[in-house]
Write a protein that holds these residues in place. Sequence first.
Motif, PDB file in Angstrom:
ATOM      1  N   VAL A  91      36.197 -13.102  40.556  1.00 22.66           N
ATOM      2  CA  VAL A  91      35.665 -14.120  39.654  1.00 22.66           C
ATOM      3  C   VAL A  91      36.597 -14.271  38.459  1.00 22.66           C
ATOM      4  O   VAL A  91      37.060 -13.280  37.888  1.00 22.66           O
ATOM      5  CB  VAL A  91      34.253 -13.738  39.170  1.00 22.66           C
ATOM      6  CG1 VAL A  91      33.679 -14.821  38.271  1.00 22.66           C
ATOM      7  CG2 VAL A  91      33.330 -13.501  40.362  1.00 22.66           C
ATOM      8  N   ARG A  92      36.851 -15.520  38.096  1.00 24.82           N
ATOM      9  CA  ARG A  92      37.738 -15.773  36.961  1.00 24.82           C
ATOM     10  C   ARG A  92      37.244 -16.977  36.184  1.00 24.82           C
ATOM     11  O   ARG A  92      36.844 -17.989  36.757  1.00 24.82           O
ATOM     12  CB  ARG A  92      39.176 -16.024  37.434  1.00 24.82           C
ATOM     13  CG  ARG A  92      40.167 -16.231  36.280  1.00 24.82           C
ATOM     14  CD  ARG A  92      41.589 -16.270  36.797  1.00 24.82           C
ATOM     15  NE  ARG A  92      42.533 -16.430  35.703  1.00 24.82           N
ATOM     16  CZ  ARG A  92      42.986 -17.600  35.277  1.00 24.82           C
ATOM     17  NH1 ARG A  92      42.599 -18.718  35.877  1.00 24.82           N
ATOM     18  NH2 ARG A  92      43.833 -17.674  34.269  1.00 24.82           N
ATOM     19  N   LEU A  93      37.262 -16.834  34.862  1.00 30.04           N
ATOM     20  CA  LEU A  93      36.916 -17.931  33.969  1.00 30.04           C
ATOM     21  C   LEU A  93      38.218 -18.526  33.442  1.00 30.04           C
ATOM     22  O   LEU A  93      38.989 -17.848  32.759  1.00 30.04           O
ATOM     23  CB  LEU A  93      36.059 -17.415  32.803  1.00 30.04           C
ATOM     24  CG  LEU A  93      35.570 -18.444  31.809  1.00 30.04           C
ATOM     25  CD1 LEU A  93      34.646 -19.447  32.483  1.00 30.04           C
ATOM     26  CD2 LEU A  93      34.852 -17.758  30.654  1.00 30.04           C
ATOM     27  N   THR A  94      38.476 -19.775  33.787  1.00 28.53           N
ATOM     28  CA  THR A  94      39.736 -20.406  33.388  1.00 28.53           C
ATOM     29  C   THR A  94      39.663 -20.874  31.938  1.00 28.53           C
ATOM     30  O   THR A  94      38.580 -21.050  31.382  1.00 28.53           O
ATOM     31  CB  THR A  94      40.047 -21.604  34.303  1.00 28.53           C
ATOM     32  OG1 THR A  94      39.013 -22.589  34.142  1.00 28.53           O
ATOM     33  CG2 THR A  94      40.096 -21.177  35.759  1.00 28.53           C
ATOM     34  N   PRO A  95      40.816 -21.082  31.280  1.00 34.86           N
ATOM     35  CA  PRO A  95      40.816 -21.504  29.874  1.00 34.86           C
ATOM     36  C   PRO A  95      40.077 -22.821  29.622  1.00 34.86           C
ATOM     37  O   PRO A  95      39.606 -23.054  28.511  1.00 34.86           O
ATOM     38  CB  PRO A  95      42.312 -21.634  29.552  1.00 34.86           C
ATOM     39  CG  PRO A  95      42.991 -20.707  30.511  1.00 34.86           C
ATOM     40  CD  PRO A  95      42.185 -20.787  31.764  1.00 34.86           C
ATOM     41  N   ASP A  96      39.975 -23.690  30.623  1.00 32.25           N
ATOM     42  CA  ASP A  96      39.303 -24.965  30.409  1.00 32.25           C
ATOM     43  C   ASP A  96      37.787 -24.872  30.627  1.00 32.25           C
ATOM     44  O   ASP A  96      37.094 -25.893  30.666  1.00 32.25           O
ATOM     45  CB  ASP A  96      39.900 -26.040  31.322  1.00 32.25           C
ATOM     46  CG  ASP A  96      39.704 -25.735  32.805  1.00 32.25           C
ATOM     47  OD1 ASP A  96      39.226 -24.628  33.124  1.00 32.25           O
ATOM     48  OD2 ASP A  96      40.025 -26.600  33.630  1.00 32.25           O
ATOM     49  N   GLY A  97      37.250 -23.646  30.757  1.00 28.13           N
ATOM     50  CA  GLY A  97      35.817 -23.463  30.872  1.00 28.13           C
ATOM     51  C   GLY A  97      35.272 -23.612  32.274  1.00 28.13           C
ATOM     52  O   GLY A  97      34.092 -23.874  32.448  1.00 28.13           O
ATOM     53  N   ARG A  98      36.101 -23.428  33.271  1.00 32.47           N
ATOM     54  CA  ARG A  98      35.644 -23.538  34.660  1.00 32.47           C
ATOM     55  C   ARG A  98      35.544 -22.151  35.267  1.00 32.47           C
ATOM     56  O   ARG A  98      36.437 -21.324  35.113  1.00 32.47           O
ATOM     57  CB  ARG A  98      36.596 -24.402  35.474  1.00 32.47           C
ATOM     58  CG  ARG A  98      36.120 -24.663  36.904  1.00 32.47           C
ATOM     59  CD  ARG A  98      36.845 -25.843  37.497  1.00 32.47           C
ATOM     60  NE  ARG A  98      36.423 -27.074  36.849  1.00 32.47           N
ATOM     61  CZ  ARG A  98      35.356 -27.779  37.183  1.00 32.47           C
ATOM     62  NH1 ARG A  98      34.574 -27.359  38.159  1.00 32.47           N
ATOM     63  NH2 ARG A  98      35.061 -28.881  36.563  1.00 32.47           N
ATOM     64  N   LEU A  99      34.430 -21.918  35.956  1.00 29.63           N
ATOM     65  CA  LEU A  99      34.193 -20.633  36.610  1.00 29.63           C
ATOM     66  C   LEU A  99      34.560 -20.753  38.080  1.00 29.63           C
ATOM     67  O   LEU A  99      34.078 -21.650  38.772  1.00 29.63           O
ATOM     68  CB  LEU A  99      32.723 -20.229  36.458  1.00 29.63           C
ATOM     69  CG  LEU A  99      32.346 -18.862  37.014  1.00 29.63           C
ATOM     70  CD1 LEU A  99      32.919 -17.764  36.136  1.00 29.63           C
ATOM     71  CD2 LEU A  99      30.828 -18.726  37.119  1.00 29.63           C
ATOM     72  N   ARG A 100      35.397 -19.840  38.547  1.00 33.33           N
ATOM     73  CA  ARG A 100      35.842 -19.850  39.935  1.00 33.33           C
ATOM     74  C   ARG A 100      35.596 -18.477  40.549  1.00 33.33           C
ATOM     75  O   ARG A 100      35.817 -17.448  39.908  1.00 33.33           O
ATOM     76  CB  ARG A 100      37.342 -20.191  40.034  1.00 33.33           C
ATOM     77  CG  ARG A 100      37.681 -21.589  39.550  1.00 33.33           C
ATOM     78  CD  ARG A 100      39.188 -21.775  39.447  1.00 33.33           C
ATOM     79  NE  ARG A 100      39.865 -21.564  40.717  1.00 33.33           N
ATOM     80  CZ  ARG A 100      40.056 -22.515  41.620  1.00 33.33           C
ATOM     81  NH1 ARG A 100      39.636 -23.748  41.388  1.00 33.33           N
ATOM     82  NH2 ARG A 100      40.662 -22.261  42.751  1.00 33.33           N
ATOM     83  N   ALA A 101      35.134 -18.471  41.807  1.00 32.43           N
ATOM     84  CA  ALA A 101      34.932 -17.233  42.551  1.00 32.43           C
ATOM     85  C   ALA A 101      35.542 -17.407  43.939  1.00 32.43           C
ATOM     86  O   ALA A 101      35.266 -18.398  44.624  1.00 32.43           O
ATOM     87  CB  ALA A 101      33.450 -16.887  42.663  1.00 32.43           C
ATOM     88  N   VAL A 102      36.377 -16.468  44.331  1.00 30.72           N
ATOM     89  CA  VAL A 102      37.103 -16.530  45.600  1.00 30.72           C
ATOM     90  C   VAL A 102      36.851 -15.248  46.380  1.00 30.72           C
ATOM     91  O   VAL A 102      36.860 -14.155  45.797  1.00 30.72           O
ATOM     92  CB  VAL A 102      38.619 -16.717  45.351  1.00 30.72           C
ATOM     93  CG1 VAL A 102      39.382 -16.806  46.671  1.00 30.72           C
ATOM     94  CG2 VAL A 102      38.872 -17.959  44.504  1.00 30.72           C
ATOM     95  N   ASP A 103      36.611 -15.363  47.696  1.00 33.83           N
ATOM     96  CA  ASP A 103      36.421 -14.157  48.499  1.00 33.83           C
ATOM     97  C   ASP A 103      37.762 -13.630  48.983  1.00 33.83           C
ATOM     98  O   ASP A 103      38.822 -14.185  48.678  1.00 33.83           O
ATOM     99  CB  ASP A 103      35.450 -14.416  49.655  1.00 33.83           C
ATOM    100  CG  ASP A 103      35.977 -15.439  50.666  1.00 33.83           C
ATOM    101  OD1 ASP A 103      37.192 -15.702  50.682  1.00 33.83           O
ATOM    102  OD2 ASP A 103      35.156 -15.979  51.447  1.00 33.83           O
ATOM    103  N   ARG A 104      37.724 -12.552  49.764  1.00 30.71           N
ATOM    104  CA  ARG A 104      38.968 -11.885  50.168  1.00 30.71           C
ATOM    105  C   ARG A 104      39.824 -12.735  51.111  1.00 30.71           C
ATOM    106  O   ARG A 104      41.016 -12.498  51.256  1.00 30.71           O
ATOM    107  CB  ARG A 104      38.654 -10.541  50.823  1.00 30.71           C
ATOM    108  CG  ARG A 104      37.947 -10.634  52.157  1.00 30.71           C
ATOM    109  CD  ARG A 104      37.548  -9.258  52.664  1.00 30.71           C
ATOM    110  NE  ARG A 104      36.947  -9.327  53.996  1.00 30.71           N
ATOM    111  CZ  ARG A 104      37.623  -9.184  55.125  1.00 30.71           C
ATOM    112  NH1 ARG A 104      38.929  -8.955  55.076  1.00 30.71           N
ATOM    113  NH2 ARG A 104      37.017  -9.255  56.289  1.00 30.71           N
ATOM    114  N   ARG A 105      39.207 -13.752  51.732  1.00 32.96           N
ATOM    115  CA  ARG A 105      39.959 -14.647  52.621  1.00 32.96           C
ATOM    116  C   ARG A 105      40.573 -15.819  51.865  1.00 32.96           C
ATOM    117  O   ARG A 105      41.255 -16.645  52.458  1.00 32.96           O
ATOM    118  CB  ARG A 105      39.052 -15.172  53.720  1.00 32.96           C
ATOM    119  CG  ARG A 105      38.446 -14.103  54.616  1.00 32.96           C
ATOM    120  CD  ARG A 105      37.403 -14.708  55.530  1.00 32.96           C
ATOM    121  NE  ARG A 105      36.294 -15.279  54.750  1.00 32.96           N
ATOM    122  CZ  ARG A 105      35.342 -16.046  55.275  1.00 32.96           C
ATOM    123  NH1 ARG A 105      35.364 -16.335  56.561  1.00 32.96           N
ATOM    124  NH2 ARG A 105      34.381 -16.515  54.503  1.00 32.96           N
ATOM    125  N   GLY A 106      40.297 -15.883  50.569  1.00 31.91           N
ATOM    126  CA  GLY A 106      40.805 -16.986  49.771  1.00 31.91           C
ATOM    127  C   GLY A 106      39.907 -18.199  49.764  1.00 31.91           C
ATOM    128  O   GLY A 106      40.298 -19.260  49.265  1.00 31.91           O
TER     129      GLY A 106
END
Length: 233
Positions: A67-82
């Motif tokens: 899980v990563r919160l980008t500088p522009d305020g967007r939350l992204r979550a990626v699994d191990r397969r991408g």
Amino acid sequence: MRLVAGILIPPLAAGAGLAAQAPREHRLAWEAQASLLPWQATEGGPSPLPGPSPAPPALDPKGVLHVRLTPDGRLRAVDRRGVLRVNAGLPGRVSRMWRDGGLEVDPRDPDLRLSGKGPLSRGVAELPWARPDFRPGLEGLLWILDDGERVLTLVHPATGRVQYLALPPLSDPELAFGPEHLELRERPTAGAPPSGRRRWILPWTALLPAFLKLAQPPAENRHGTAFKPFPRD
């Protein structure tokens, strides 16, 4: 402070009544979807919680979500397969963030990892409703407060579902995770007595409707055919 704002242009109408209703109809997603909850106002200082929040569980490498919160305020979550599980804009600039059953994390942490195989991933029946401490059942969830909107963003990256929970009127709130309830507190100020702090509590059972929506499996990607190349849900 809002980071994402939708621009909605109402259609032209001859009557003034329709124009007067336009602001009510065109609300932002978290305003339209925010669930009203039975927060219970209490008086006096914060209630003591028996022990700290549970430690983060040992993660199964096959079920880890990055899980990563980008500088522009967007939350992204990626699994191990991408595979991108969550790609959502937050209501405002993040002020505080918790994971699982109440472990506070740094929103700027570039290596935040959550479980994709928590109890809620198997349905609400797997949550520990009858146990004295409900917090272990919150494994894999993300709780986000921002510095502007009066809403708590609750994210379940395993299913890609997001819920917005309306909050009582507090300008600078903080969360406390108890075994039987979630507590919203007024953040302490220098020199102010603890007994003067306002607080609200919410039983975990009151979040059942939100948990039901968070537990819904992600939508299937349907494959097109020669006769129907772009299938719809």
